[in-house]
Write a protein that holds these residues in place. Structure first.
Motif, PDB file in Angstrom:
ATOM      1  N   TRP A 235      13.950  -0.735  -4.575  1.00  0.00           N
ATOM      2  CA  TRP A 235      12.922  -0.070  -4.627  1.00  0.00           C
ATOM      3  C   TRP A 235      11.700  -0.858  -4.919  1.00  0.00           C
ATOM      4  CZ3 TRP A 235       9.140   1.153  -8.207  1.00  0.00           C
ATOM      5  CH2 TRP A 235       8.623   2.436  -8.322  1.00  0.00           C
ATOM      6  N   ILE A 239       8.699  -0.523  -2.390  1.00  0.00           N
ATOM      7  CA  ILE A 239       7.125  -0.038  -2.767  1.00  0.00           C
ATOM      8  C   ILE A 239       6.117  -1.108  -3.032  1.00  0.00           C
ATOM      9  CG2 ILE A 239       6.012   1.640  -4.490  1.00  0.00           C
ATOM     10  CD1 ILE A 239       8.287   2.917  -3.066  1.00  0.00           C
ATOM     11  N   VAL A 241       4.937  -2.578  -5.483  1.00  0.00           N
ATOM     12  CA  VAL A 241       4.160  -2.601  -6.800  1.00  0.00           C
ATOM     13  C   VAL A 241       5.407  -2.192  -7.900  1.00  0.00           C
ATOM     14  CG1 VAL A 241       2.622  -1.449  -8.054  1.00  0.00           C
ATOM     15  CG2 VAL A 241       2.194  -2.020  -5.759  1.00  0.00           C
ATOM     16  N   ARG A 285       6.634  19.518  -1.087  1.00  0.00           N
ATOM     17  CA  ARG A 285       5.354  19.165  -1.268  1.00  0.00           C
ATOM     18  C   ARG A 285       3.999  19.837  -0.629  1.00  0.00           C
ATOM     19  NH1 ARG A 285       3.882  13.930  -2.457  1.00  0.00           N
ATOM     20  NH2 ARG A 285       5.586  12.969  -1.915  1.00  0.00           N
TER      21      ARG A 285
ATOM     22  N   ASP C  77       3.476   8.491  -9.861  1.00  0.00           N
ATOM     23  CA  ASP C  77       4.912   7.861  -9.606  1.00  0.00           C
ATOM     24  C   ASP C  77       4.558   6.991  -8.493  1.00  0.00           C
ATOM     25  OD1 ASP C  77       7.148   7.244  -8.211  1.00  0.00           O
ATOM     26  OD2 ASP C  77       8.229   8.912  -9.172  1.00  0.00           O
ATOM     27  N   GLN C  78       4.947   5.731  -8.482  1.00  0.00           N
ATOM     28  CA  GLN C  78       4.536   4.837  -7.201  1.00  0.00           C
ATOM     29  C   GLN C  78       5.387   5.225  -5.997  1.00  0.00           C
ATOM     30  OE1 GLN C  78       5.069   2.536 -10.175  1.00  0.00           O
ATOM     31  NE2 GLN C  78       3.118   1.803 -10.191  1.00  0.00           N
ATOM     32  N   ALA C  79       6.593   5.681  -5.979  1.00  0.00           N
ATOM     33  CA  ALA C  79       7.215   6.039  -4.934  1.00  0.00           C
ATOM     34  C   ALA C  79       6.729   7.174  -4.354  1.00  0.00           C
ATOM     35  CB  ALA C  79       8.656   6.403  -5.467  1.00  0.00           C
ATOM     36  N   VAL C  80       6.457   8.189  -5.034  1.00  0.00           N
ATOM     37  CA  VAL C  80       5.834   9.335  -4.616  1.00  0.00           C
ATOM     38  C   VAL C  80       4.492   9.166  -3.861  1.00  0.00           C
ATOM     39  CG1 VAL C  80       4.990  11.929  -5.112  1.00  0.00           C
ATOM     40  CG2 VAL C  80       6.967  10.886  -6.400  1.00  0.00           C
ATOM     41  N   THR C  82       3.515   6.291  -2.267  1.00  0.00           N
ATOM     42  CA  THR C  82       3.520   5.703  -1.216  1.00  0.00           C
ATOM     43  C   THR C  82       4.151   6.668  -0.048  1.00  0.00           C
ATOM     44  OG1 THR C  82       6.067   5.025  -1.882  1.00  0.00           O
ATOM     45  CG2 THR C  82       4.271   3.540  -1.814  1.00  0.00           C
ATOM     46  N   ASN C  83       5.065   7.574  -0.229  1.00  0.00           N
ATOM     47  CA  ASN C  83       5.502   8.717   0.210  1.00  0.00           C
ATOM     48  C   ASN C  83       4.199   9.478   0.935  1.00  0.00           C
ATOM     49  OD1 ASN C  83       8.043   8.098   0.069  1.00  0.00           O
ATOM     50  ND2 ASN C  83       8.955   9.682  -0.885  1.00  0.00           N
ATOM     51  N   ALA C  84       3.422   9.866  -0.169  1.00  0.00           N
ATOM     52  CA  ALA C  84       2.247  10.740   0.050  1.00  0.00           C
ATOM     53  C   ALA C  84       1.267  10.007   1.325  1.00  0.00           C
ATOM     54  CB  ALA C  84       1.419  10.920  -1.115  1.00  0.00           C
ATOM     55  N   LEU C  86       2.426   7.684   3.494  1.00  0.00           N
ATOM     56  CA  LEU C  86       3.143   7.555   4.754  1.00  0.00           C
ATOM     57  C   LEU C  86       2.837   8.949   5.312  1.00  0.00           C
ATOM     58  CD1 LEU C  86       6.090   5.500   4.037  1.00  0.00           C
ATOM     59  CD2 LEU C  86       4.433   4.745   5.629  1.00  0.00           C
ATOM     60  N   ASN C 104      -2.865   0.179 -10.125  1.00  0.00           N
ATOM     61  CA  ASN C 104      -1.296   0.044  -9.779  1.00  0.00           C
ATOM     62  C   ASN C 104      -1.053   0.978  -8.780  1.00  0.00           C
ATOM     63  OD1 ASN C 104      -0.517  -2.028 -11.619  1.00  0.00           O
ATOM     64  ND2 ASN C 104      -0.678  -0.807 -13.347  1.00  0.00           N
ATOM     65  N   LEU C 107      -2.932   0.073  -5.593  1.00  0.00           N
ATOM     66  CA  LEU C 107      -1.888  -1.325  -4.669  1.00  0.00           C
ATOM     67  C   LEU C 107      -0.915  -0.615  -4.175  1.00  0.00           C
ATOM     68  CD1 LEU C 107      -2.952  -3.797  -7.291  1.00  0.00           C
ATOM     69  CD2 LEU C 107      -3.520  -3.732  -4.791  1.00  0.00           C
ATOM     70  N   ALA C 108      -0.252   0.327  -4.417  1.00  0.00           N
ATOM     71  CA  ALA C 108       1.047   0.900  -3.840  1.00  0.00           C
ATOM     72  C   ALA C 108       0.676   1.460  -2.631  1.00  0.00           C
ATOM     73  CB  ALA C 108       1.752   1.823  -4.696  1.00  0.00           C
ATOM     74  N   GLN C 133      -6.758  -8.814  -1.740  1.00  0.00           N
ATOM     75  CA  GLN C 133      -5.264  -8.912  -1.785  1.00  0.00           C
ATOM     76  C   GLN C 133      -4.713  -7.929  -0.695  1.00  0.00           C
ATOM     77  OE1 GLN C 133      -3.880  -8.218  -5.872  1.00  0.00           O
ATOM     78  NE2 GLN C 133      -1.786  -7.490  -4.898  1.00  0.00           N
TER      79      GLN C 133
END
Lengths: 349, 298, 382, 239
Positions: A235, A239, A241, A285, C77-80, C82-84, C86, C104, C107-108, C133
């Motif tokens: 994970w 991600i 980060v 969503r 939530d970082q995973a959510v 990054t999904n958004a 994409l 944070n 940067l994701a 970065q």
């Protein structure tokens, strides 16, 4: 009935077929849909390993995200190139500052450190039962989060580690999924696995039969932590980060939802649960950001999908307490019998 | 490490402890009768605080009236949750109930965010409550005095209720053995609804106290104090109401004193202390300070 | 089998929704944490962004096309997140993305936009090292924490004549950790190595600061200044509890203090010598600021909750201005135009991206709380 | 006293999940009678009592008590109809005092004055309880706990009593005193349904008896008939 040789053959064919499909998907599908497939893969690893402790051994752990965090941080620290490590984590001890391992070793080490944490935490805590154990594991999650936030020198604390190499791709995950399901299935169908299931059914009876409670529970807990660590590391590198906040209550709760909805005491249940509960929030969503549905203009209702998932969970617990698949396992032999779905006749809950 | 510094921290610890104690009693009650850990109990704290805020601002009523109305409303919410989410689950394993309570907690939090937005809001406190009495270096606000005294009064009232009223006796019988209690002609559904009503009302009061002391409320304010109050209930001896109260004070004091006595770098470890204490108690005295060890029927 | 059919039917139905959302206007993506712990910061940013889009569309849109904001919830939530990102890039085909007040999460999502060559403009994240970065498609609307921390240190030493300082920082938020670190770095440079008397910490969401306040009160060497590096949710109650303990030493902080909550929750205590550095004063008489506050109030029935509302507003105008100058909605053209932004008049100050940096050179406003109002003290351009 | 049936079970089916504990059981108890329900362990005796007192909802069949159909009524209302149940394993409230246990017994249908009278009556039946009044019930001996359980059941002024293996785990001398009280209650006109494994003691006081085997009625009859019946003698009376 089908003998095991042909069953093995079917499995190998399925694996080859699966790899082919993934290859095609990887080439033609947009990165967004691939990301969802990757996340489904990681969630399968996490939920199947969670089922090992929660479903098969009766230790209802709420600390799974804590082991994810340990795995993610250990793997990240081990794979960040020395130059970058100097800027990000100046106070690292010498030997660690220059160490940089290839992803595979770092991944396995991440899992290993997570299971060592499970051993250290598990040994005293596993004497507890039911509620007390669940809350103790939740306590463990909070402790891990606080320690990661406070150990600024080692983990950059709340600033988290960012800009991680995105090693994780569909092949690492596919390999991880196969490894997890294979080992968890092997353990469950072994004598040790039956000991675990006895511990879940009735600890007292198991103990009378000479099942060493602590060793069985510990093995289940550490093995499940090992895969949680690997899942966390995958994970983290998907991600790119990781912060202490990434592995919080809500992460653990999502995994528990997947495990319960799919079926806690079945590997296939874990897979189905992970698949469904990663896919549905994505589909919800659109509902959230306000869409005109048959003419009615729905205002944006953020937080709607969390509520729908929570309600779905309550319905599942009410009407299918053992989850969608109960104890049913996927197997080639069963596929021959027409109805994959029998009313779960299980009365042990 | 002057004496004044110690006394000041003890007072602050007592005030935080009395808030935890009130919430912990709710936890202990639902656990003793239904063997259910109700994670949504913390969020009822938030409902009580917002309810009081709307009554004070919306209906221009004084704080004490808002307190009583908020207690009533929270009690109704508690009964509603039990009736809808927990009653069908009765008799199933304790893990199913635990998960359902987590789900209910998520629903309350997100409905809160959707309806009252996540913006923290100011909690109106009448002028008289916020003036401070200074004794040399030690300063105590009226709010702190109110919190400590009101929670003591509520706890005494509650224990009188449990020992002297009919429904109180029925509650004690149910916590002993809910099956046999039915045989005695006790309607356990009514007893359980009362338990949830009482627990939620007290959680609402502690919500208002928390809001009054710190002057701020937001939809997610309930979960962490709820969790810590559960730790307090376990420390005091889950299932015994006086244990929950004692556990609340012990936790409140140790949290503040640990942060105050240890060097500043460790104040971030505050939440970790709480749960380390929990795990230690679970290991060495699982029945808690006042709790009775639950023997296992062989 | 019947029982299993129902969930699949539901999923198929929901898939249909996705296809339904295709329309031709210029699509600008927006990812904010609208639920979870970050929602009190990000929700106002989205409001500001949408308000600007509405105004631009009312004035005829850009290059004759309407702007459509496609907003997805990051759910803290970082995973959510990054999904958004994409989804916005691959499914919604947006030409630029605005998002996040916390580095944070920026940067994701940032690297994903960078890889897809789509400009990503963070509305509120202030970590100065981010653009280098992530890459050349990553822009910041706000100034870096270092800028405002240095201005704070200079102001404290020169204007408030402070020689020693006490620092209290939120150790669970990277914004506050960086802000405190930059402040200490500059303050020690001015006043010497041991100018910091004590550094204490707390955690986001804490409500009880009695232990920290008591420790401050017990200090033998009384500091001339208190630097409180906290987010908007905690700033009010910290100031209140410090003043309640009878400590009236001047307090200074970064833009975390720029919120009505400081006054509401700080109460009387906030009026005693409380300063903070921020993007712009929302109560200043500047016409641009007054127009924004007025429009925000009429649209959302409340005054802008914090500076992030203004930053969201400016970000949308920044993108629109870049599209206008680039005369095309093509992402790489927008990037080139954005990089050349010069003296762009915005609510939160004039924005110029220097040659090879995507951290804007902006003026930093220093404000003071005077009887319940933010009063503009001075503006410093570093 | 006309022979009026107080309790009647009509082809009752009881299940635990999918396991059937009682198969279409029919029996009746007349006014003032003491009927024994005998059977080996697991024959369905306790399940039958739990069915009657509403703890276990029957899947088929009816239970009439003075023309009330008990299957339609909640367990807590059955006590107020005058049917008290002395559960298996006594089920006393161990952590509270003897007096409070007795007071809970009168929870459903008594006011202050009546409770005082009933307490005096129970103390007369079991003088030991008066001595141990303020003691925590858990500290009583097995026999005393059984007496407390019976006393508690009497506090709700029942017209009919269900006893579930009162002799379980008690010394013979104590069993005698218990059965003396049961006989006294019968003399006072209380209708009793007595579930017992100790067939000998039960048949001594009972008028009639039913014998259950694996959930079904095997045979029934007056005590005299059963005492002569060979099958009963070697199965339950040790030949």
């Amino acid at each position: 009935m089908m003998n095991t040789k042909t069953a093995k053959l079917y499995t190998i064919v399925f694996l080859v077929f699966g790899t082919g499909v993934l290859y095609l998907l990887n080439r033609f599908l947009s990165p967004y849909h691939m990301q969802i497939i990757n996340l489904i893969g990681i969630n399968i690893i996490l939920v199947v390993s969670l089922n090992l402790s929660n479903g098969f051994c009766g230790i209802f752990s709420l600390g799974h995200a804590g082991f994810m965090a340990v795995g993610a941080y250990v793997t990240a620290i081990l794979t960040i190139p020395a130059a970058k490590k100097f800027i990000l984590l100046p106070q690292l001890p010498g030997w660690l500052a220059s160490l940089q391992l290839p992803f595979l070793f770092a991944l396995l080490l991440g899992g290993l450190v997570a299971s060592i944490c499970a051993l250290v935490i598990g040994y005293p805590v596993l004497r507890l039962r039911g509620h007390y154990l669940s809350v103790a594991t939740l306590g463990f999650l909070v402790i891990i989060q606080v320690f990661i936030t406070q150990m600024d020198g080692l983990t950059r604390g709340a600033r988290g580690l960012n800009g991680l190499e995105s090693f994780t791709n569909v092949w690492w995950i596919w390999f991880g999924v196969i490894l997890t399901i294979y080992i968890v299935a092997k353990v469950i169908h072994s004598a040790y696995g039956r000991g675990m299931i006895a511990v879940k059914e009735d600890e007292l009876a198991a103990e009378c039969l000479g099942v060493n409670l602590t060793s069985h529970k510990l093995l289940a807990f550490c093995l499940s932590a090992f895969f949680a660590g690997i899942g966390g590391a995958l994970w983290g590198h998907l991600i790119t980060v990781i912060t202490p906040g990434s592995f919080s209550y809500s992460q653990t709760f999502n995994l528990v939802v997947m495990s319960v909805v799919g079926g806690m005491s079945s590997i296939t249940g874990g897979v189905v649960g992970a698949l469904l509960m990663t896919l549905i929030p994505e589909l919800l969503r659109n509902l959230e950001s306000g869409i005109t549905l048959w003419g009615i203009n729905l205002p944006p209702l953020y937080g709607l999908s969390q509520i729908i998932l929570a309600i779905a969970l309550i319905l599942v617990i009410l009407f299918r307490p053992n989850g969608l698949l109960g104890r049913l396992e996927f197997s080639w032999t069963r596929l021959q019998i027409k109805s994959l779905f029998r009313k779960g006749g299980d009365t042990t809950h | 490490m002057s004496l004044a510094y110690l006394i000041q921290n003890t007072i602050d610890g007592l005030s935080l402890g009395s808030i935890y104690a009130l919430i912990a009693i709710g936890f202990s009650l639902t656990f003793s009768i239904l063997r259910l850990i109700n994670f949504a109990h913390g969020d009822i704290l938030m409902i009580g605080a917002y309810c009081a805020l709307f009554i004070v601002i919306g209906m221009q009523l004084p704080l004490w009236a808002a307190l009583i109305l908020a207690m009533g409303f929270a009690a109704l919410v508690g009964i509603f949750i039990e009736r809808l989410a927990y009653r069908p689950l009765r008799g199933s394993n304790d893990v199913a109930a635990l998960i359902t309570s987590l789900a209910v907690s998520i629903i309350i939090q997100n409905t809160g965010i959707m309806t009252v937005t996540a913006q923290p809001r100011k909690f109106e406190v009448p002028e008289v409550l916020s003036n401070i009495h200074n004794f040399g270096n030690i300063s105590i606000s009226n709010m702190t005095l109110l919190i400590i005294s009101l929670s003591l009064v509520l706890m005494i009232a509650f224990s009188l209720f449990v020992t002297h009223t009919k429904i109180g006796v029925a509650m004690r019988a149910c916590s002993e053995n809910i099956g046999v209690a039915q045989l005695m002609g006790i309607d356990i559904n009514r007893v359980i609804s009362t338990t949830f009503a009482l627990g939620s009302a007290m959680a609402a009061v502690s919500g208002i106290m928390l809001a009054g002391q710190y002057g701020r409320i937001e939809p997610l304010m309930g979960f962490v104090p709820g969790l810590k109050a559960f730790v307090a209930a376990v420390i005091g001896g889950i299932g015994s109401v006086s244990g929950a109260a004692l556990g609340g004070y012990v936790l409140g004091l140790s949290e503040i004193l640990l942060v105050a006595l240890l060097p500043p770098a460790y104040s971030g470890y505050r939440d970790a202390f709480v749960f380390i204490i929990l795990i230690l108690v679970l290991l060495f005295k699982p029945s808690g300070i006042l709790g009775q060890a639950e023997g296992r029927k062989v | 089998m019947k029982k299993f059919l129902v969930p699949f039917m539901l999923i198929a139905l929901l898939f249909a929704f996705n296809a339904f959302a295709e329309t031709p206007p210029i699509k600008i993506g927006a990812i904010f944490n609208l639920t979870g712990d970050q929602s009190s910061l990000d929700a106002p940013s989205l409001n500001g962004l949408n308000l600007a889009a509405k105004e631009i569309n009312a004035a005829g849109g850009v290059l004759g096309r309407k702007i459509q904001v496609v907003s997805l919830d990051g759910k803290t939530d970082q995973a959510v997140s990054t999904n958004a990102a994409l989804k916005l890039i691959n499914v919604e085909k947006v030409v630029a993305i605005a998002g996040f007040s916390d580095s944070n999460y920026a940067l994701a999502a940032g690297p994903i936009a960078q890889k897809a060559k789509i400009p990503f403009i963070t509305t509120g994240a202030t970590l100065p090292t981010m653009p280098d970065q992530v890459g050349d498609y990553f822009f910041m609307t706000p100034y870096g924490d270092n800028t405002q921390a240095y201005v704070g240190a200079e102001f404290a030493s020169k204007d408030l004549k402070a020689k020693t300082a006490y620092v209290l920082k939120d150790a669970a938020m990277d914004f506050t950790i960086n802000l405190a670190a930059y402040f200490e770095e500059r303050f020690k440079k001015i006043n010497g190595k041991d100018a910091i008397v004590l550094e204490d910490t707390f955690k986001t969401g804490d409500q009880d600061f009695s232990a920290q306040v008591n420790r401050l009160k017990a200090l033998t060497k009384k500091p001339d200044l208190l630097y409180i590096s906290s987010g908007p949710s905690e700033c009010g109650i910290i100031v209140k509890q410090i003043r309640a303990a009878g400590i009236n030493t001047p307090v200074i902080s970064g833009d975390g203090f720029d919120t009505p909550l400081l006054i509401e929750l700080g109460g009387k205590g906030a009026n005693i010598d409380t300063y903070f550095t921020t993007h712009a004063s929302l109560t200043s008489e500047e016409p641009k600021v007054k127009k924004f506050v007025q429009a925000y109030k009429s649209q959302f029935k409340t005054a802008p909750e914090n500076a992030f509302a203004a930053l969201g507003y400016d970000t949308m105008y920044l993108i629109a201005d870049a599209i206008k100058r680039a005369k095309s909605a093509n992402p790489s053209a927008i990037r080139i135009a954005l990089a050349k932004t010069k003296d762009f008049k915005a609510v939160t100050g004039t924005i110029t991206y220097p040659a090879n940096s995507r951290v804007p050179l902006k003026s930093v406003a220093v404000l003071k709380v005077v009887d319940g109002q933010f009063k503009f003290v001075k503006s410093v351009t570093p | 006293m006309l022979e009026q049936t107080v309790l009647e079970l009509k082809d009752l089916d009881l299940f635990y999940g999918n396991i059937q504990a009682v198969k279409n059981l029919s029996l009746e108890v007349k006014q003032g009678e003491l009927v024994a329900l005998l059977g080996a362990n697991g024959a369905g005796k306790t399940s039958t009592l739990r069915g009657i007192s509403g703890m276990l909802k029957p899947r088929k069949g009816q239970i009439f008590f003075h023309s009330h159909d008990l299957t339609k009524v909640g367990p807590h209302q059955i006590v107020s109809l005058g049917l008290a149940h002395c559960p298996e394993g006594r089920g006393i409230f161990a952590r509270i005092s003897v007096l409070e246990n007795l007071k809970i017994g009168a929870y459903c249908c008594a006011d202050k004055k009546q409770i005082q009278q009933d307490l005096e009556w129970v103390y007369s039946l079991f003088p030991i309880l008066a001595e141990r009044k303020n003691q925590v019930a858990g500290t009583l001996s097995g026999g005393e706990q059984q007496m407390l359980a019976i006393g508690r059941a009497l506090m709700s002024r029942p017209t009919m009593l269900l006893f579930d293996e009162p002799s379980l785990g008690l010394a013979p001398l104590i069993i005698e005193t218990i059965y003396k009280v049961i006989a006294a209650l019968k003399k006072e006109g209380k209708t009793i349904l007595l579930v017992e494994q100790n067939a000998y003691a039960a048949l001594e006081v009972a008028d009639r008896a039913y014998v259950l085997e694996t959930g079904a009625l095997k045979l029934s009859g007056t005590t005299m008939e059963l005492l002569q019946n060979e099958a009963v003698k070697n199965a339950y009376l040790g030949g």
